[in-house]
Design a protein around this motif. Structure first.
Motif, mmCIF file in Angstrom:
data_model
loop_
_atom_site.group_PDB
_atom_site.id
_atom_site.type_symbol
_atom_site.label_atom_id
_atom_site.label_comp_id
_atom_site.label_asym_id
_atom_site.label_seq_id
_atom_site.Cartn_x
_atom_site.Cartn_y
_atom_site.Cartn_z
ATOM 1 N N TYR A 97 0.864 -1.178 0.000
ATOM 2 C CA TYR A 97 0.000 0.000 0.000
ATOM 3 C C TYR A 97 0.902 1.229 0.000
ATOM 4 C CZ TYR A 97 -4.415 2.251 1.409
ATOM 5 O OH TYR A 97 -5.564 2.988 1.451
ATOM 6 N N ILE A 98 0.744 2.083 -0.990
ATOM 7 C CA ILE A 98 1.567 3.288 -1.106
ATOM 8 C C ILE A 98 0.675 4.504 -0.936
ATOM 9 C CG2 ILE A 98 3.060 4.637 -2.632
ATOM 10 C CD1 ILE A 98 3.702 1.936 -4.068
ATOM 11 N N ILE A 99 1.010 5.337 0.025
ATOM 12 C CA ILE A 99 0.214 6.535 0.297
ATOM 13 C C ILE A 99 0.867 7.741 -0.363
ATOM 14 C CG2 ILE A 99 -0.687 8.038 2.101
ATOM 15 C CD1 ILE A 99 -0.759 5.502 3.906
ATOM 16 N N LYS A 100 0.049 8.493 -1.121
ATOM 17 C CA LYS A 100 0.518 9.721 -1.783
ATOM 18 C C LYS A 100 0.717 10.796 -0.736
ATOM 19 C CE LYS A 100 -2.351 8.790 -5.844
ATOM 20 N NZ LYS A 100 -3.521 9.231 -6.586
ATOM 21 N N THR A 124 12.232 5.933 -3.417
ATOM 22 C CA THR A 124 12.603 4.910 -2.433
ATOM 23 C C THR A 124 11.377 4.144 -1.950
ATOM 24 O OG1 THR A 124 14.483 6.247 -1.743
ATOM 25 C CG2 THR A 124 13.776 4.514 -0.229
ATOM 26 N N THR A 125 10.292 4.859 -1.678
ATOM 27 C CA THR A 125 9.068 4.203 -1.209
ATOM 28 C C THR A 125 8.545 3.235 -2.259
ATOM 29 O OG1 THR A 125 8.464 6.078 0.190
ATOM 30 C CG2 THR A 125 6.690 4.572 -0.432
ATOM 31 N N ILE A 126 8.497 3.678 -3.516
ATOM 32 C CA ILE A 126 8.015 2.804 -4.592
ATOM 33 C C ILE A 126 8.894 1.547 -4.667
ATOM 34 C CG2 ILE A 126 7.721 2.571 -7.108
ATOM 35 C CD1 ILE A 126 5.596 4.387 -6.213
ATOM 36 N N MET A 127 10.196 1.728 -4.636
ATOM 37 C CA MET A 127 11.116 0.598 -4.726
ATOM 38 C C MET A 127 10.913 -0.364 -3.547
ATOM 39 S SD MET A 127 15.177 0.509 -5.584
ATOM 40 C CE MET A 127 15.691 1.447 -4.171
#
Length: 132
Positions: free
Chosen positions: A108-111, A116-119
């Motif tokens: 889960y990725i929060i905008k 780095t977070t995506i990776m």
């Protein structure tokens, strides 16, 4: 864990500028084959044709949203149902996170997010699916 950048990535995001940012980040990480969809329906067409190894999708899209797309993937035939799936959203409520988890989201990725977070989240999703 080393990422297999030969995997084919699908980015589904209705905002063309944000989609371009995500695609560029995924390419910067090293993925060479990155497909783009402007909504969940187009993303589903890519998935049903095969050749998608990883999905990054926005939650809020017109028509088929990210959560509905996730449900369709998880209820589909193998190997489609086992595609690592990352949800990208501004919805950071506990209920949203729990709903996505219940449907089988892998990360889960929060905008807003960083490269780095995506990776890190791609690694988390791929590892989670490989252990399942």
């Amino acid at each position: 864990m080393e990422l297999d950048t030969n995997k084919r990535v699908l980015v589904a995001e209705d905002n063309p500028n944000l989609r371009k940012v995500i695609v560029n980040i995924v390419k910067k990480i090293g993925y060479q084959t990155v497909m783009e969809a402007e909504d969940g329906e187009i993303a589903w067409q890519f998935i049903t044709r095969g050749g998608v190894d990883l999905v990054l999708t926005d939650w809020a899209m017109p028509g088929l949203d990210g959560l509905q797309l996730l449900r369709k993937i998880r209820k589909s035939d193998s190997p489609t149902r086992d595609i690592p799936f990352l949800m990208i959203t501004a919805a950071d409520t506990k209920n949203a996170i729990l709903a996505a988890g219940k449907e089988g989201v892998d990360a889960y990725i929060i905008k807003p997010f960083s490269v780095t977070t995506i990776m890190e989240k791609i690694q988390e999703a791929v590892q989670k699916r490989s252990e399942a």
